[in-house]
Design an enzyme around this catalytic site. Structure first.
Site, PDB file in Angstrom:
ATOM      1  N   ASP A   1       0.827  -1.133   0.047  1.00 38.11           N
ATOM      2  CA  ASP A   1      -0.034   0.066   0.099  1.00 38.11           C
ATOM      3  C   ASP A   1       0.747   1.319   0.164  1.00 38.11           C
ATOM      4  O   ASP A   1       0.588   2.230  -0.694  1.00 38.11           O
ATOM      5  CB  ASP A   1      -0.842  -0.103   1.325  1.00 38.11           C
ATOM      6  CG  ASP A   1      -1.942  -1.134   1.050  1.00 38.11           C
ATOM      7  OD1 ASP A   1      -2.202  -1.688   0.184  1.00 38.11           O
ATOM      8  OD2 ASP A   1      -2.780  -1.196   2.087  1.00 38.11           O
TER       9      ASP A   1
ATOM     10  N   GLU B   1     -16.753  -2.382   6.326  1.00 41.59           N
ATOM     11  CA  GLU B   1     -15.506  -2.943   6.046  1.00 41.59           C
ATOM     12  C   GLU B   1     -15.648  -4.266   6.372  1.00 41.59           C
ATOM     13  O   GLU B   1     -15.675  -4.657   7.700  1.00 41.59           O
ATOM     14  CB  GLU B   1     -14.261  -2.052   6.581  1.00 41.59           C
ATOM     15  CG  GLU B   1     -13.041  -2.342   5.755  1.00 41.59           C
ATOM     16  CD  GLU B   1     -12.893  -1.341   4.549  1.00 41.59           C
ATOM     17  OE1 GLU B   1     -12.097  -1.505   3.869  1.00 41.59           O
ATOM     18  OE2 GLU B   1     -13.955  -0.422   4.518  1.00 41.59           O
TER      19      GLU B   1
ATOM     20  N   CYS C   1      30.010 -24.284  13.041  1.00 43.66           N
ATOM     21  CA  CYS C   1      31.171 -25.304  13.605  1.00 43.66           C
ATOM     22  C   CYS C   1      31.320 -26.285  12.387  1.00 43.66           C
ATOM     23  O   CYS C   1      32.491 -27.232  12.640  1.00 43.66           O
ATOM     24  CB  CYS C   1      30.683 -26.084  14.774  1.00 43.66           C
ATOM     25  SG  CYS C   1      29.079 -27.141  14.774  1.00 43.66           S
TER      26      CYS C   1
ATOM     27  N   LYS D   1      -8.851   2.882  10.944  1.00 38.59           N
ATOM     28  CA  LYS D   1      -8.895   2.698   9.580  1.00 38.59           C
ATOM     29  C   LYS D   1      -8.760   1.138   9.222  1.00 38.59           C
ATOM     30  O   LYS D   1      -7.557   0.825   9.220  1.00 38.59           O
ATOM     31  CB  LYS D   1      -8.023   3.590   8.754  1.00 38.59           C
ATOM     32  CG  LYS D   1      -8.238   3.470   7.228  1.00 38.59           C
ATOM     33  CD  LYS D   1      -7.233   4.523   6.528  1.00 38.59           C
ATOM     34  CE  LYS D   1      -7.405   4.268   5.090  1.00 38.59           C
ATOM     35  NZ  LYS D   1      -7.285   2.889   4.672  1.00 38.59           N
TER      36      LYS D   1
ATOM     37  N   PHE E   1       2.112   2.260  -3.404  1.00 38.00           N
ATOM     38  CA  PHE E   1       1.052   2.689  -4.190  1.00 38.00           C
ATOM     39  C   PHE E   1       0.728   4.076  -3.502  1.00 38.00           C
ATOM     40  O   PHE E   1       0.535   4.814  -4.393  1.00 38.00           O
ATOM     41  CB  PHE E   1      -0.330   2.031  -4.173  1.00 38.00           C
ATOM     42  CG  PHE E   1      -1.587   2.667  -4.820  1.00 38.00           C
ATOM     43  CD1 PHE E   1      -1.654   2.186  -6.097  1.00 38.00           C
ATOM     44  CD2 PHE E   1      -2.478   3.233  -4.062  1.00 38.00           C
ATOM     45  CE1 PHE E   1      -2.808   3.159  -6.752  1.00 38.00           C
ATOM     46  CE2 PHE E   1      -3.669   3.755  -4.859  1.00 38.00           C
ATOM     47  CZ  PHE E   1      -3.732   3.680  -6.238  1.00 38.00           C
ATOM     48  N   ASP E   2       0.550   4.458  -2.460  1.00 35.04           N
ATOM     49  CA  ASP E   2       0.346   5.787  -1.918  1.00 35.04           C
ATOM     50  C   ASP E   2       1.388   6.768  -2.599  1.00 35.04           C
ATOM     51  O   ASP E   2       1.129   7.895  -2.835  1.00 35.04           O
ATOM     52  CB  ASP E   2       0.544   5.831  -0.443  1.00 35.04           C
ATOM     53  CG  ASP E   2      -0.676   5.249   0.115  1.00 35.04           C
ATOM     54  OD1 ASP E   2      -1.879   5.143  -0.357  1.00 35.04           O
ATOM     55  OD2 ASP E   2      -0.623   4.633   1.333  1.00 35.04           O
TER      56      ASP E   2
ATOM     57  N   LYS F   1      -2.668   8.330   7.674  1.00 38.87           N
ATOM     58  CA  LYS F   1      -1.987   6.911   7.455  1.00 38.87           C
ATOM     59  C   LYS F   1      -0.655   6.851   8.216  1.00 38.87           C
ATOM     60  O   LYS F   1       0.136   7.652   8.126  1.00 38.87           O
ATOM     61  CB  LYS F   1      -1.632   6.895   6.004  1.00 38.87           C
ATOM     62  CG  LYS F   1      -2.895   6.945   4.990  1.00 38.87           C
ATOM     63  CD  LYS F   1      -3.675   5.499   5.123  1.00 38.87           C
ATOM     64  CE  LYS F   1      -2.812   4.330   4.485  1.00 38.87           C
ATOM     65  NZ  LYS F   1      -3.021   4.311   3.012  1.00 38.87           N
TER      66      LYS F   1
ATOM     67  N   LYS G   1     -13.517  12.191  11.294  1.00 36.93           N
ATOM     68  CA  LYS G   1     -14.616  12.932  10.850  1.00 36.93           C
ATOM     69  C   LYS G   1     -15.271  14.061  11.454  1.00 36.93           C
ATOM     70  O   LYS G   1     -15.188  13.825  12.824  1.00 36.93           O
ATOM     71  CB  LYS G   1     -15.663  11.659  10.781  1.00 36.93           C
ATOM     72  CG  LYS G   1     -15.252  10.499   9.693  1.00 36.93           C
ATOM     73  CD  LYS G   1     -16.665   9.492   9.775  1.00 36.93           C
ATOM     74  CE  LYS G   1     -15.987   8.229   8.782  1.00 36.93           C
ATOM     75  NZ  LYS G   1     -17.016   7.175   8.791  1.00 36.93           N
TER      76      LYS G   1
ATOM     77  N   CYS H   1      27.010 -27.028   9.378  1.00 35.59           N
ATOM     78  CA  CYS H   1      26.709 -25.713  10.154  1.00 35.59           C
ATOM     79  C   CYS H   1      27.733 -24.667   9.722  1.00 35.59           C
ATOM     80  O   CYS H   1      28.828 -24.682   9.883  1.00 35.59           O
ATOM     81  CB  CYS H   1      26.938 -26.409  11.633  1.00 35.59           C
ATOM     82  SG  CYS H   1      26.804 -25.046  12.786  1.00 35.59           S
TER      83      CYS H   1
END
Length: 708
Positions: free
Chosen positions: A38, A177, A420, A116, A41-42, A323, A299, A417
């Site tokens: 995201d 949502e 060792c 959100k 994209f932002d 965000k 809001k 390993c």
């Protein structure tokens, strides 16, 4: 750095390329499988917005910056339906300054602060209280009819119930949502991996995150498959309504809750001055919620004020999303190396180009085991998607395949390993983890065990960290942990971590050691060296359960160690106890009991215990008068901060009174104690209808048990 375009054609070409990227990734996000996080994209979207601000002539009506969601794909098997009222998106801010600017130009009497939710938007219509239709957002006007699948969402009522205060409206269009809770996501993914290979999931690959899982589930053709995905929903807004005209957003949520619709338990009504505090609070507690969230929505509460502020072509002016720093980013996978843990497990880890994610710069991430590397399909040189959630260890989710250029190379798991050189093998035939069997003298295993026993769950030796543990081994002072409590000033003088000297002096000593393994360094003890000797002396007189944890017995962590110590109060008695008796202890069981007994069958393990005992380390503890067993048979979960108890203190108080101090809430939980800043456990307890106590109630429960 590329030069800025200097003519109209270059500007238009830059805009076209950027707009096409935004359209492509938006389509992937809403209708497919996202290939970038995201945050990436932002960043693309903001770059396009800035380009249009600098050159307004580029901001054509069909620009992605003016659009909502993504059109329903042509190949969709669901019917297209038109929303009664257009669904909008939200504009974003990313720092306190931008938030302050928004608050200044959007003055209001009250604001609602909501989490959100990182999920999938759904538009649901009720007519006379009966669920008529549910549809995806689509492009904000037309979405996909997913009513049949939406009816499997446990939170979503098929019929509303009115009240005197809030009679049921004739028409109600509600927005919400859809998500999969964090608690359920692990189970959903486990089931997904076990699925028989299908065309859509040919390798049984898990979902990358709950949001992708929810989005994919809601578009399934098989309703029973959708039901198994454990979809949830929270309502956060209204569309078209007939017969209901709330005066505030807060009143609307009260009505939704009264009708039986799910609303968020985290929403708060605040003044403007309190908004920044709520943003900071949830930045620190974003993983306390029952769902994934990537920001806080603010809001304007008053509906009349909302109408006056209006909206742009894609978002209301009366709401904004703050965000938080991204938890998923892309970066270059430079190499894959392997680490050796305290139990010998070999763990591949990714070395990456440094990248800022979830509030810190990350250069390494776990890849779990060799099979996980193959399953994720990552190659050295890939651009990969990295996830870091809060304090969780960073994890590589997978490659961005379309960015490969052919120079990438596969990872080859080692056969010996890395520490060792001992040949590696799985401990059991079906074990996916490969281990180094040289548990006694493998430097990496010994260093990890020393660091672990010095942790707060063990002896809590502050002056013994990872660097000091390595130095004690490299200097030859310790060959295993048996001699830890015999360390004295003369022994520590042979180390670099616990003696005085400059970085140059230390480099010279290391070079000398490399040339001559028999070389013995002697320095003057520093403050940390003196502190270590003091810490060791204090650590000898500790609780028995901490000694058990410090032995690094597989499966024996703090919970099991407490249970064992509380039952026997003596290590010799535990060693002599039959495995069946140990298995009967609440919190132990057959696997832990067998592992405990097997550990003491190894000779050098018994030497550790004998040496520690000879040095004065606690092997038995006095049995005090048993407290009244007021909580016998009860399971209690404590969440949040209590004034009179530390977290360990609260657990101990429960155990001492015969109860079980559980770490997670389930239907088997008897009581949930809720303190300050409680999170998802409180919400889950309320969902399950469990008894919830404040601190005063907890104290009464401890004193009196369950009162009639």
């Amino acid at each position: 750095m590329s030069q800025a375009p200097h003519n109209d054609s270059q500007l238009r070409r830059q805009w076209d390329e950027l707009a096409e990227k935004v359209r492509y990734h938006r389509e992937q996000y809403y209708n497919g499988e996202p290939s970038i996080p995201d945050a990436d994209f932002d960043a693309l979207f903001r770059e396009l917005e800035q380009l249009e601000r600098d050159h307004p002539e580029l901001a054509v009506p069909d620009s992605p910056t003016k659009q909502v969601g993504a059109p329903v794909p042509e190949q969709s098997t669901f019917d297209n339906v038109e929303h009664l009222e257009r669904m909008l998106s939200l504009d974003n801010v990313f720092d306190e300054a931008e938030l302050g600017e928004w608050l200044a130009r959007t003055p209001a009497e009250k604001y609602l602060c909501e989490l959100k939710i990182d999920g999938l938007s759904l538009d649901v219509i009720y007519r006379n209280g009966v669920l008529e239709r549910a549809a995806t957002r689509g492009d904000g006007r037309v979405g996909e009819d997913v009513t049949v699948n939406a009816k499997t969402i446990t939170d979503l009522p098929h019929e509303l119930h009115g009240s005197d205060d809030f009679p049921i409206p004739e028409v109600l269009e509600v927005r919400g949502e859809v998500f999969i809770s964090v608690a359920d996501f692990a189970d959903v993914n486990a089931a997904r991996i076990e699925e028989t290979a299908t065309e859509k999931n040919p390798q049984g690959r898990p979902f990358a995150n709950p949001r992708n899982a929810a989005a994919g589930s809601l578009r399934q053709k098989d309703v029973e498959q959708v039901r198994r995905r454990k979809l949830r929903m929270i309502c956060h807004g209204l569309g078209h309504c007939e017969g209901f005209t709330p005066t505030s957003q807060h009143e609307a949520y009260q009505a939704l809750e009264a009708w039986g619709l799910p609303v968020s338990p985290y929403t708060e009504l605040v003044d403007a001055a309190d908004v920044p505090d709520r943003v900071k609070y949830w930045a620190e507690h974003r993983h306390d919620a029952l769902h994934e969230m990537d920001g806080l929505v603010i809001k304007v509460d008053n509906i009349a004020e909302q109408r006056d502020l209006g909206a742009t072509s894609r978002a209301p002016r009366w709401a904004i999303a703050y965000k938080y720093p991204p938890e998923e980013v892309t970066t270059k996978l430079v190499d894959i190396q392997c680490g050796v843990g305290r139990t010998g497990r070999i763990t591949p880890f990714a070395i990456m180009e440094p990248v800022y994610v979830a509030g810190s710069t990350v250069e390494m991430a776990t890849l779990h085991n060799q099979y996980e590397v193959q399953r994720k399909g990552v190659l050295i040189g890939d651009t990969v998607v990295l996830r870091k959630a809060g304090e969780v260890i960073p994890e590589v989710l997978g490659p961005v395949v379309e960015l490969r250029d052919g120079s990438e190379t596969p990872f080859v798991f080692p056969t010996t390993c890395p520490s060792c050189g001992t040949p590696l093998a799985p401990q059991k035939e079906d074990d996916k983890d490969w281990r180094c069997p040289n548990s006694r003298s493998c430097p990496a295993q010994l260093s990890a065990r020393l660091t672990y026993l010095a942790s707060r769950s063990g002896f809590d030796i502050e002056a013994l960290g990872e660097k000091g543990a390595r130095d004690l081994i490299e200097s030859g002072v310790l060959s295993d942990e048996a001699g830890l409590f015999d360390l004295d000033e003369q022994a520590l003088q042979r180390t670099l971590a616990y003696t005085k000297g400059s970085a140059r002096d230390r480099d010279k000593v290391r070079a000398r050691r490399a040339e001559d393994p028999t070389f013995v360094y002697e320095g003057e003890l520093n403050a940390n060296g003196r502190k270590l000797l003091k810490n060791l002396e204090e650590a000898k007189n500790t609780e028995l359960w901490r000694v058990l944890v410090s032995l690094s017995i597989r499966h024996v962590g703090p919970t099991a160690a407490r249970a064992l110590a509380d039952k026997y109060h003596s290590l010799p008695a535990l060693i002599d106890a039959p495995v069946d008796d140990l298995a009967q202890i609440d919190g132990v069981g057959e696997i832990i009991a067998a592992s405990f007994k097997q550990w003491f069958e190894v000779d050098w393990h018994r030497v550790i215990v004998d040496r520690w005992a000879a040095s004065g380390v606690t092997m038995e503890e006095e049995v005090g008068e048993q407290l009244p067993q007021t909580l016998e048979g009860l399971t209690v979960v404590v969440t949040g901060s209590l004034e009179g108890f530390t977290r360990d203190g609260a657990k101990q108080a429960i155990v001492e009174r015969g109860g079980k101090a559980a770490g997670s809430v389930s239907k088997k939980t008897d009581f949930v104690v809720v303190g300050e800043n409680a999170g998802s456990k409180e919400a889950k307890a309320r969902d399950l209808g469990l008894p919830i106590l404040d601190e005063a109630g907890f104290v009464r429960l401890l004193d009196n048990g369950v009162e009639d």
